[in-house]
Design a protein around this motif. Structure first.
Motif: not given
Length: 105
Positions: A56-58, A60-66, A71-85
């Motif tokens: 309802r808020e975003h 789409q269904a939540p996408a869970f990350v480990t 950490l890999q997204a942080r080091s590569t500079g990866q971004v996404w439009a919808v928050p991850r869970c």
């Protein structure tokens, strides 16, 4: 006071006033990714109510990350439009890893 100590004091004073003048060049790093994309990770439960609220808020269904994926997204500079869970357990792993990195620095 001997001459060496006096000379060292004068050189230190001169350097402390001159160095800020050389430090005028500023390098700015973008704090936000283009087009409003961010790297936001939220702690979410995996129950049906949380999934409905997230959808309802975003939109789409939540996408869970480990913790490793975050950490890999942080080091590569990866971004996404919808928050991850992230589960609370993975969040604990992430905080533990980041604390260990900070202790090394």
């Amino acid at each position: 006071m001997n001459r060496l100590t006096l000379s060292a004091a004068v050189l230190t004073l001169a350097a402390s006033t001159a160095l800020p003048a050389f430090a005028q060049e500023r390098v700015s790093f973008p704090t936000r990714a283009p087009d409003g994309a961010e790297r936001v990770v939220m702690i979410c439960e995996q129950d049906a109510a949380t999934r409905r609220a997230f959808r309802r808020e975003h939109g789409q269904a939540p996408a869970f990350v480990t913790a490793e994926q975050a950490l890999q997204a942080r080091s590569t500079g990866q971004v996404w439009a919808v928050p991850r869970c992230m589960t609370a357990r993975e969040h604990t792993r992430l905080v533990s890893t980041l604390t260990a990195y900070a202790a090394v620095r």
